[in-house]
Design an enzyme around this catalytic site. Structure first.
Site, PDB file in Angstrom:
ATOM      1  N   HIS A 129      28.144   5.774  25.735  1.00  0.00           N
ATOM      2  CA  HIS A 129      29.095   6.737  24.979  1.00  0.00           C
ATOM      3  C   HIS A 129      30.654   7.606  25.861  1.00  0.00           C
ATOM      4  O   HIS A 129      30.780   8.076  25.638  1.00  0.00           O
ATOM      5  CB  HIS A 129      28.884   7.061  24.600  1.00  0.00           C
ATOM      6  N   PHE A 189      24.118   8.856   7.243  1.00  0.00           N
ATOM      7  CA  PHE A 189      25.183   8.999   5.888  1.00  0.00           C
ATOM      8  C   PHE A 189      26.514   8.751   5.995  1.00  0.00           C
ATOM      9  O   PHE A 189      27.080   8.321   4.882  1.00  0.00           O
ATOM     10  CB  PHE A 189      25.863  11.148   5.616  1.00  0.00           C
ATOM     11  N   ASP A 203      33.003  10.341  23.289  1.00  0.00           N
ATOM     12  CA  ASP A 203      31.808   9.137  23.120  1.00  0.00           C
ATOM     13  C   ASP A 203      33.317   8.007  23.740  1.00  0.00           C
ATOM     14  O   ASP A 203      34.441   8.673  24.037  1.00  0.00           O
ATOM     15  CB  ASP A 203      31.970   9.157  21.272  1.00  0.00           C
ATOM     16  N   GLU A 208      21.393   5.087  23.588  1.00  0.00           N
ATOM     17  CA  GLU A 208      21.867   3.630  23.931  1.00  0.00           C
ATOM     18  C   GLU A 208      23.423   3.764  24.786  1.00  0.00           C
ATOM     19  O   GLU A 208      24.020   2.861  24.985  1.00  0.00           O
ATOM     20  CB  GLU A 208      23.116   3.652  22.539  1.00  0.00           C
ATOM     21  N   ARG A 267      34.893   8.634  16.693  1.00  0.00           N
ATOM     22  CA  ARG A 267      35.593   7.510  15.719  1.00  0.00           C
ATOM     23  C   ARG A 267      36.704   7.504  15.423  1.00  0.00           C
ATOM     24  O   ARG A 267      37.567   6.893  15.583  1.00  0.00           O
ATOM     25  CB  ARG A 267      34.449   6.253  15.885  1.00  0.00           C
TER      26      ARG A 267
HETATM   27  C1  ACM Z   1      22.965   6.875  17.245  1.00  0.00           C
HETATM   28  O1  ACM Z   1      23.278   7.125  16.489  1.00  0.00           O
HETATM   29  N1  ACM Z   1      23.203   5.935  18.162  1.00  0.00           N
HETATM   30  C2  ACM Z   1      22.521   8.338  18.103  1.00  0.00           C
END
Ligand code: ACM
Ligand code: ZN
Length: 754
Positions: free
Chosen positions: A260, A415, A189, A323, A160
């Site tokens: 992802h 975090f 990702d 996800e 990211r």
């Molecule tokens: C996650 O926070 N999607 C592993």
């Protein structure tokens, strides 16, 4: 037992301080330690003896530290009997990672295996703390130490936002300082593929760059148009892995699959089910285009993993697994025919089949897989370890099936979450994980029996970087929570004590200052809690902070607090509209920041709201009092300041207990349509003298709501005892919007009657 431990801590630290004027800024706290008399002084005259050639690297590491920090060069010696000497003995009999450290006025003696010796030096470096002079005083002590858990990890998402090799090394230094031993490197990702793969150069030529990034809050849906990206060459990866190895840290790479994966699909569209071209994702969230389960995609992943396993010598490869929407698989001829061919029940079993294929391949290369807890769905691969992030439940289920587990629940180990009230912090993804919560984390769930508990390898914290834009911000979000996590993982639970930790942490901050580290001081922010005062209309405000951190001073006149302001000793009764500002002071120094809260005392304050439909159990944390606590919730949202209704209207009555003159009624709502939270379609105000017959005063329609935080009804001086508000839910979410077809949420934070 707890009491005994606390007394022990307090006595040793008092003794320590009075004898030597040293503090004990070691984090994580050693499991067995005794403070002895006297002190050892490291100077130019100190020599170093080492029993074995294989310890040279540890000695060089410590030498380099002393040279850089104190301009001290230790003199090497072959005489094991020398005085004023740091003696290092390789002890085959120590169990892995343990060490013994003796400091007395004559010598420092270290015994351990190679990792243990490295940790002994970390303990010494922390004892040196902020001393930069050419003579260093160390307290006499004896330590025998070993970790509570095997997997002591920190994760970093470089997709990211991207971070330089130099910063990744600095991050690894932080891990080493706290005796953490696992660096989970989230390399791929939707928003960027960050590892060079020679067979597929477009992964980094195309997949490592996006044409813009989301800016500000997710709900604002704003993007810039700046080309953003970067990647690590294989040589750089090797350099980082070797650097980590020297610090006794294993790097676990994560190659996300099957979800992802949009950055890879942008590079090679044929990897997806549809084969359609996609951009590297610019926004955050979960994307529907994922790796197809067809043979060509599996072969591609095998080839990628061939290169990955050659770069990372550790046992585990993280394969993601979280996800993964199944929309594309449901519409894909290849995926559906595989379901039939393998006699699978559904797409969850297809995901499980996919992961099992990858596991078989990696096992054949001598590696084990670890994945997010979604890999439990549809059945776990035979040898997979599970990283439990959606709470502890996935980890519990996996341990019961005798699979290894790393705990990383969002509640305690994320975090990227706020560490103090969001209104006092830089924008973050959400959540609330203050330092104390991290410190209190127990990776071993009570639901497991002793045998099952053995499968909990340890824990790690995750640092997702959607809202962490640069390296300074990574430091801010991870420090000092990383210190708290380290103590969770190293120090046995019976030896832990939060107050003692906070005392050591304050001394340890001097070291972080020396490292020019941008650590958060949120632990110094004063907490505010209002509750009903005994006198019905008023509020009781309690301010709190850990006593050891300083004294609270506050003002009620809008001025900035100082040590000349009112010292907080007992709760404050709030009788009228008031701004309260407070801060913590220690040794005449302002700690943390000034925290301000505004309270508006009005006719609704502290009355009991009666609801026709109860709020959702998921958004009712503060109870109905939050609507009448005098406090308008600040943004970004923190859930315990809101009540939420799913699908239902809000119909609420406030009984003023006696007839009163009413001139205005205000009610606050939230609009976050991306999170399915909508304004009401209409709001009606009704008044009654007796609570039976109500008179409609006015209706406000959604299109006329100018300020959702304060929908205001002006009433031309009416007498009433009962005030009823009906807010109509938006209803089903329209197609094309997030959550289409689902019931909208209605969120309310405050009702004010004047
Ligand atoms: C996650 O926070 N999607 C592993
Ligand atoms: Zn497919």
């Amino acid at each position: 037992m707890k009491y005994f431990v606390l007394v022990f801590f307090v006595l040793t630290s008092v003794f320590y301080t009075s004898q030597n004027s040293f503090t004990f800024p070691v984090i994580p706290l050693p499991n067995n330690y005794t403070i002895t008399s006297g002190q050892f002084i490291i100077s130019e005259k100190t020599s170093v003896y080492c029993s074995s050639e294989n310890l040279k690297e540890q000695i060089n590491y410590f030498n380099a530290f002393l040279k850089n920090n104190n301009q001290i060069n230790l003199v090497a010696t072959n005489e094991s009997t020398r005085k004023n000497c740091i003696k290092v003995f390789w002890d085959k009999n120590q169990t892995s990672e343990s060490y013994q450290l003796t400091i007395n006025p004559e010598n420092i003696i270290i015994k351990g295996d190679t990792t243990g010796i490295f940790y002994a030096f970390q303990t010494i470096i922390q004892l040196i703390n902020s001393q930069t002079a050419k003579t260093i005083k160390l307290p006499g002590l004896f330590i025998y130490d070993k970790p509570a858990f095997k997997w002591r990890g920190m994760h970093l998402d470089v997709s990211r936002h991207f971070f330089s090799v130099d910063f990744v090394k600095r991050y690894i230094d932080f891990l080493a300082m706290y005796k953490l031993n696992t660096f989970h490197w989230h390399l791929t990702d939707d928003q960027g593929w960050r590892i060079e793969i020679k067979k597929y150069p477009k992964l980094t030529q195309i997949g490592a760059f996006r044409k813009g990034s989301m800016i500000g809050k997710y709900s604002d849906s704003n993007y810039d148009t700046i080309n953003y990206g970067g990647f690590y060459t294989q040589n750089q990866i090797k350099e980082v892995v070797a650097y980590a190895q020297k610090k006794h840290i294993t790097v676990v790479p994560e190659i996300e699959m099957p979800g992802h994966s949009q950055a890879a699909i942008a590079a090679y569209p044929w990897l997806s089910c549809s084969g359609k071209y996609q951009d590297v994702a610019k926004g955050w969230g979960v994307f529907e285009d994922v790796f197809c389960t067809k043979d060509s995609t599996i072969n591609f992943l095998h080839h990628v993993l061939d290169e990955v396993v050659n770069l990372f010598p550790g046992k585990y490869i993280h394969i993601g697994g979280d996800e993964c929407p199944k929309t594309r698989w449901k519409a894909c001829a290849n995926c559906q025919s595989l379901i039939k061919k393998q006699n699978l029940k559904d797409e969850h079993e297809l995901q499980s089949y996919f992961i099992k294929q990858i596991e078989k391949y990696l096992n054949s290369k001598g590696k084990q897989i670890i994945g997010w807890d979604e890999i439990l769905e549809g059945g776990l691969a035979p040898n997979a370890a599970v990283m439990s992030w959606r709470g502890m439940e996935g980890g519990i289920a996996a341990a019961k099936e005798k699979h290894f587990v790393v705990m990383s629940p969002g509640t305690h180990c994320y975090f990227d979450h706020y560490q103090s009230s969001p209104s006092d912090e830089p924008l973050a993804i959400g959540g609330f994980t203050p330092l104390e919560k991290v410190y209190d984390f127990n990776p071993i769930p009570q639901e497991l029996n002793a045998d099952e508990q053995k499968y909990i390898l340890g824990a790690q914290a995750n640092v997702w970087t959607e809202y962490i834009l640069n390296e300074k911000q990574v430091e801010y979000m991870t420090m000092p929570r990383m210190a708290a996590l380290a103590e969770v993982l190293w120090t046995m639970r019976v030896n832990k004590n939060e107050t003692n930790f906070l005392i050591r942490l304050q001394d340890h901050f001097a070291k972080l200052d020396n490292l020019n580290l941008n650590y958060a001081k949120a632990l110094y922010n004063v907490d505010y809690k209002v509750s009903p005062a005994s006198q019905c209309k008023n509020l009781k405000l309690e301010l709190s902070a850990n006593n050891y951190l300083g004294d609270i001073y506050y003002t009620l006149d809008g001025s900035e607090p100082s040590e000349k302001s009112i010292k907080y000793t007992t709760s404050i009764e709030l009788k009228k509209d008031i701004l309260v500002k407070s801060a913590l002071f220690k040794n005449h120094e302002l700690k943390g920041k000034v925290v301000s809260r505004n309270y508006q005392i009005n006719k609704a304050t502290n009355k009991l709201p009666i609801f026709k439909y109860p709020p959702s159990k998921y958004y009712n944390k503060g109870g109905s009092f939050v609507l009448v606590n005098g406090e308008t919730a600040k943004l970004p949202r923190i859930n315990d300041q809101w009540l939420g209704w799913n699908g239902n209207d809000i119909e609420v009555v406030i009984d003023l207990e006696k007839p009163d003159e009413i001139t205005s009624v205000e009610i606050g709502f939230l609009k976050e349509e991306l999170n399915w939270i909508y304004l009401p379609k209409e709001i009606t105000l009704l008044l009654s003298e007796n609570g039976l017959e109500y008179k409609t005063v006015d209706t406000l329609f959604e299109k006329n709501i100018k300020n959702d935080r304060d929908c205001n009804f002006i009433v031309s001086k009416q007498q009433a005892r009962f005030v009823k508000i009906i807010a109509k839910n938006h209803g089903k979410i329209l197609s094309g919007k997030p959550g289409a077809g689902e019931d909208a949420w209605l969120f309310c934070d405050e009702i004010k009657i004047n």
